[in-house]
Motif scaffolding. Sequence first.
Motif, PDB file in Angstrom:
ATOM      1  N   MET A  33       0.841  -1.184   0.000  1.00  0.00           N
ATOM      2  CA  MET A  33       0.000   0.000   0.000  1.00  0.00           C
ATOM      3  C   MET A  33       0.886   1.248   0.000  1.00  0.00           C
ATOM      4  O   MET A  33       1.844   1.341   0.764  1.00  0.00           O
ATOM      5  N   ARG A  34       0.579   2.173  -0.883  1.00  0.00           N
ATOM      6  CA  ARG A  34       1.329   3.420  -0.946  1.00  0.00           C
ATOM      7  C   ARG A  34       0.577   4.519  -0.203  1.00  0.00           C
ATOM      8  O   ARG A  34      -0.644   4.647  -0.323  1.00  0.00           O
ATOM      9  N   THR A  35       1.311   5.309   0.570  1.00  0.00           N
ATOM     10  CA  THR A  35       0.745   6.458   1.271  1.00  0.00           C
ATOM     11  C   THR A  35       1.546   7.692   0.917  1.00  0.00           C
ATOM     12  O   THR A  35       2.781   7.667   0.939  1.00  0.00           O
ATOM     13  N   VAL A  36       0.843   8.754   0.570  1.00  0.00           N
ATOM     14  CA  VAL A  36       1.468  10.037   0.262  1.00  0.00           C
ATOM     15  C   VAL A  36       0.941  11.056   1.270  1.00  0.00           C
ATOM     16  O   VAL A  36      -0.270  11.236   1.415  1.00  0.00           O
ATOM     17  N   TYR A  37       1.857  11.703   1.972  1.00  0.00           N
ATOM     18  CA  TYR A  37       1.503  12.760   2.923  1.00  0.00           C
ATOM     19  C   TYR A  37       1.800  14.103   2.256  1.00  0.00           C
ATOM     20  O   TYR A  37       2.943  14.379   1.877  1.00  0.00           O
ATOM     21  N   VAL A  38       0.774  14.902   2.121  1.00  0.00           N
ATOM     22  CA  VAL A  38       0.904  16.190   1.444  1.00  0.00           C
ATOM     23  C   VAL A  38       0.839  17.297   2.493  1.00  0.00           C
ATOM     24  O   VAL A  38      -0.152  17.414   3.219  1.00  0.00           O
ATOM     25  N   ILE A  39       1.887  18.092   2.567  1.00  0.00           N
ATOM     26  CA  ILE A  39       2.008  19.123   3.583  1.00  0.00           C
ATOM     27  C   ILE A  39       1.790  20.492   2.948  1.00  0.00           C
ATOM     28  O   ILE A  39       2.458  20.841   1.960  1.00  0.00           O
ATOM     29  N   ALA A  40       0.884  21.276   3.516  1.00  0.00           N
ATOM     30  CA  ALA A  40       0.786  22.695   3.168  1.00  0.00           C
ATOM     31  C   ALA A  40       1.725  23.440   4.112  1.00  0.00           C
ATOM     32  O   ALA A  40       1.563  23.367   5.332  1.00  0.00           O
ATOM     33  N   HIS A  41       2.734  24.099   3.560  1.00  0.00           N
ATOM     34  CA  HIS A  41       3.727  24.739   4.424  1.00  0.00           C
ATOM     35  C   HIS A  41       3.044  25.620   5.476  1.00  0.00           C
ATOM     36  O   HIS A  41       2.002  26.225   5.218  1.00  0.00           O
ATOM     37  N   PRO A  42       3.613  25.725   6.669  1.00  0.00           N
ATOM     38  CA  PRO A  42       2.981  26.500   7.741  1.00  0.00           C
ATOM     39  C   PRO A  42       3.192  28.010   7.578  1.00  0.00           C
ATOM     40  O   PRO A  42       3.692  28.476   6.540  1.00  0.00           O
ATOM     41  N   GLU A  43       2.819  28.750   8.624  1.00  0.00           N
ATOM     42  CA  GLU A  43       2.775  30.213   8.557  1.00  0.00           C
ATOM     43  C   GLU A  43       4.080  30.820   8.055  1.00  0.00           C
ATOM     44  O   GLU A  43       5.167  30.492   8.544  1.00  0.00           O
ATOM     45  N   SER A  44       3.955  31.742   7.105  1.00  0.00           N
ATOM     46  CA  SER A  44       5.100  32.420   6.515  1.00  0.00           C
ATOM     47  C   SER A  44       4.944  33.931   6.664  1.00  0.00           C
ATOM     48  O   SER A  44       3.867  34.428   7.004  1.00  0.00           O
ATOM     49  N   THR A  45       6.024  34.643   6.375  1.00  0.00           N
ATOM     50  CA  THR A  45       6.006  36.088   6.580  1.00  0.00           C
ATOM     51  C   THR A  45       4.955  36.788   5.726  1.00  0.00           C
ATOM     52  O   THR A  45       4.360  37.774   6.166  1.00  0.00           O
ATOM     53  N   HIS A  46       4.687  36.286   4.525  1.00  0.00           N
ATOM     54  CA  HIS A  46       3.683  36.965   3.698  1.00  0.00           C
ATOM     55  C   HIS A  46       2.280  36.819   4.289  1.00  0.00           C
ATOM     56  O   HIS A  46       1.430  37.672   4.055  1.00  0.00           O
TER      57      HIS A  46
END
Length: 212
Positions: free
Chosen positions: A1-14
Amino acid sequence: MRTVYVIAHPESTHHVECLVGGWYDSQLTSAGLRAADAIADALRARIAMQVDVELFASDLRRAARTATVIGNVLQVPPVLDPRLREKSYGEAEGKPREWLDRRFVRPPVLGERMRHDEGISGSETIAAFAQRVYAAMDAIRQRDCDHQIVVTHGGAITFVVAAWTMLPIEALGYARFHAAPGSITELREDDYFHNRQVVRLGDTRHLSRERL
């Protein structure tokens, strides 16, 4: 079984400066760095020490730094891919959000939405944005690894998920999948039917624990 974890980068200066992101190369804030640590710990808890892991990330600093934090914990070097960048907003990038809001031409309710001109010089169309994210995900999916991590941007999550589920690009004019900064989206493919699931979309429970 393949698992892909997709991360939305956290808080940034913009984010905190209310600037347009896109390809504007902002950095993680101190809160964003703490969230990156929490993301890395959450992934370490889900992925066994002895298994192979691949890590891919947008080459913009806020995503690349997040991937570096994750890679240090999981002991895997990130592969940077500019195709995983956020949508380009052309001349609006790095400018105040209100600057973009005054000039932005909304897509029509009916009609051409994927190739709609938003009125901002140099801005990508949604179709061009989707096509490059799809290309990145096609390359990732063709690799033989059961645990993969993709660090990208909130706007790109829609097309990461859509590419995973093999939705045709032309069907995405109205589709959006929301994932908050610092969230983890879990995608899975079974070995028998090769069906692809969206197991979790935009999970932020690890961030709640980080704030305690």
